[in-house]
Design a protein around this motif. Structure first.
Motif, PDB file in Angstrom:
ATOM      1  N   ASP A  99     -55.416 -39.241 -35.038  1.00  0.00           N
ATOM      2  CA  ASP A  99     -55.934 -38.643 -36.270  1.00  0.00           C
ATOM      3  C   ASP A  99     -56.685 -39.651 -37.129  1.00  0.00           C
ATOM      4  O   ASP A  99     -57.656 -39.307 -37.802  1.00  0.00           O
ATOM      5  N   ILE A 115     -70.407 -37.861 -41.942  1.00  0.00           N
ATOM      6  CA  ILE A 115     -69.651 -36.944 -41.092  1.00  0.00           C
ATOM      7  C   ILE A 115     -70.392 -36.773 -39.775  1.00  0.00           C
ATOM      8  O   ILE A 115     -71.607 -36.562 -39.747  1.00  0.00           O
ATOM      9  N   ASP A 117     -69.847 -34.502 -36.346  1.00  0.00           N
ATOM     10  CA  ASP A 117     -69.041 -33.412 -35.776  1.00  0.00           C
ATOM     11  C   ASP A 117     -67.837 -33.157 -36.698  1.00  0.00           C
ATOM     12  O   ASP A 117     -68.024 -32.893 -37.860  1.00  0.00           O
ATOM     13  N   ASP A 118     -66.629 -33.267 -36.168  1.00  0.00           N
ATOM     14  CA  ASP A 118     -65.439 -33.007 -36.979  1.00  0.00           C
ATOM     15  C   ASP A 118     -64.801 -34.287 -37.502  1.00  0.00           C
ATOM     16  O   ASP A 118     -63.648 -34.273 -37.945  1.00  0.00           O
ATOM     17  N   TYR A 119     -65.534 -35.397 -37.480  1.00  0.00           N
ATOM     18  CA  TYR A 119     -64.968 -36.686 -37.869  1.00  0.00           C
ATOM     19  C   TYR A 119     -65.669 -37.249 -39.097  1.00  0.00           C
ATOM     20  O   TYR A 119     -66.890 -37.160 -39.226  1.00  0.00           O
ATOM     21  N   HIS A 120     -64.872 -37.839 -39.991  1.00  0.00           N
ATOM     22  CA  HIS A 120     -65.405 -38.541 -41.156  1.00  0.00           C
ATOM     23  C   HIS A 120     -65.324 -40.039 -40.876  1.00  0.00           C
ATOM     24  O   HIS A 120     -64.251 -40.547 -40.527  1.00  0.00           O
ATOM     25  N   ASN A 139     -60.064 -37.507 -38.358  1.00  0.00           N
ATOM     26  CA  ASN A 139     -60.482 -36.195 -37.877  1.00  0.00           C
ATOM     27  C   ASN A 139     -60.364 -35.163 -38.992  1.00  0.00           C
ATOM     28  O   ASN A 139     -59.923 -35.463 -40.107  1.00  0.00           O
ATOM     29  N   LYS A 140     -60.768 -33.955 -38.706  1.00  0.00           N
ATOM     30  CA  LYS A 140     -60.823 -32.931 -39.744  1.00  0.00           C
ATOM     31  C   LYS A 140     -59.444 -32.575 -40.287  1.00  0.00           C
ATOM     32  O   LYS A 140     -59.317 -32.104 -41.412  1.00  0.00           O
ATOM     33  N   ARG A 141     -58.390 -32.805 -39.497  1.00  0.00           N
ATOM     34  CA  ARG A 141     -57.032 -32.507 -39.963  1.00  0.00           C
ATOM     35  C   ARG A 141     -56.627 -33.424 -41.108  1.00  0.00           C
ATOM     36  O   ARG A 141     -55.857 -33.049 -41.983  1.00  0.00           O
ATOM     37  N   ALA A 143     -59.083 -35.257 -42.969  1.00  0.00           N
ATOM     38  CA  ALA A 143     -60.187 -35.438 -43.916  1.00  0.00           C
ATOM     39  C   ALA A 143     -59.896 -34.857 -45.297  1.00  0.00           C
ATOM     40  O   ALA A 143     -60.248 -35.459 -46.321  1.00  0.00           O
ATOM     41  N   ASN A 144     -59.241 -33.712 -45.351  1.00  0.00           N
ATOM     42  CA  ASN A 144     -58.962 -33.088 -46.646  1.00  0.00           C
ATOM     43  C   ASN A 144     -57.908 -33.840 -47.456  1.00  0.00           C
ATOM     44  O   ASN A 144     -57.741 -33.575 -48.652  1.00  0.00           O
TER      45      ASN A 144
END
Length: 264
Positions: A99, A115, A117-120, A139-141, A143-144
């Motif tokens: 992650d 960013i 794709d789904d990665y910051h 990853n996007k899980r 990122a928030n």
């Protein structure tokens, strides 16, 4: 840049006490015995994994809890992440379910956040030269949960994550090699200590990266276990001193590592 930022948002809240503002520093004895509150430091380097171009360090996974779900973190000395190798790194993160991944020896110029794709990707390199460089990829899980980030310099970067009941600060480093001059090594540790001191006191700190140091297998109470490798060198002494001053514990010395990996 010494302040955390996320689109110019200051995320150190007014009621948060920084570590440098504590009433008094802990004594050496208190730092060695206070393992229950010790921050965590991860440090792994290794041989080049087969089939992974330009990678010098295999990643190692550890789990930390952010909010209610476990998050897996790793560190990787990639030697360079030019020529499309970001896609290789993202693929490995997906394949082994990482992650949060810290990158050392990035060799990008400039600094910032973007960013893909789904990665910051949060990164910091030299302004004009493609040397050194560090990054943290989430990853996007995750990122928030990112409250902000600190682009300290081309050897030190950190992000701050929202957690319950406490927040988590993740630091990635790329320490100077043994052959570096004393001034460069001193500047690195001064900058790192400044960053740690500016972290809110209640945060859990997780520090990973390539330290270019050997701390040997002899246990140091409250700082290392019995599974360090090599003979302790001057860089290892400096690392141990930093860990003692910052109440950090080198967790990779607490277990026998794979023979294909080299602890630095």
């Amino acid at each position: 840049m010494d302040n955390y930022n996320l689109d110019n948002l200051n995320i150190v809240l007014e009621d948060e006490t920084l570590r440098s503002e504590s009433s008094r520093p802990a004594t050496g004895k208190e730092q060695r015995t206070s393992t229950s509150s010790a921050r965590i430091i991860y440090d792994v380097a290794g041989t080049k994994p087969k089939g992974r171009p330009a990678a010098d360090a295999s990643s190692v996974k550890r789990e930390v809890r952010c909010c209610k779900k476990p998050h897996t973190i790793g560190t990787w000395n990639v030697r360079t992440m030019n020529q499309g190798k970001l896609d290789v790194v993202k693929g490995e993160m997906s394949r082994i379910n990482i992650d949060i991944l810290g990158i050392s020896e990035l060799k990008w110029t400039g600094m910032g956040h973007f960013i893909s794709d789904d990665y910051h990707i949060f990164y910091c390199g030299q302004e004009n030269h493609g040397r050194n460089g560090v990054a943290i990829i989430v990853n996007k899980r995750v990122a928030n949960s990112v409250l902000g980030y600190n682009l300290k310099n081309d050897r030190i970067i950190s992000i701050r994550l929202l957690g319950k009941p406490i927040n988590v600060t993740v630091i990635q480093v790329y320490a100077p090699t043994v052959g570096a001059d004393d001034e460069e090594i001193e500047d690195f540790y001064v900058s790192l200590q400044q960053l740690v001191d500016a972290i809110p006191k209640k945060d859990t700190i997780v520090t990973r990266g390539d330290w270019n140091a050997k701390v040997e297998s002899k246990s140091v109470t409250g700082i290392t276990g019995n599974f360090g490798l090599g003979d302790r060198n001057e860089a290892g002494d400096r690392l141990l001193g930093f860990c003692q001053n910052s109440s950090l514990f080198i967790t990779n010395t607490c277990f026998q590592q794979s023979k294909r990996r080299l602890y630095k």
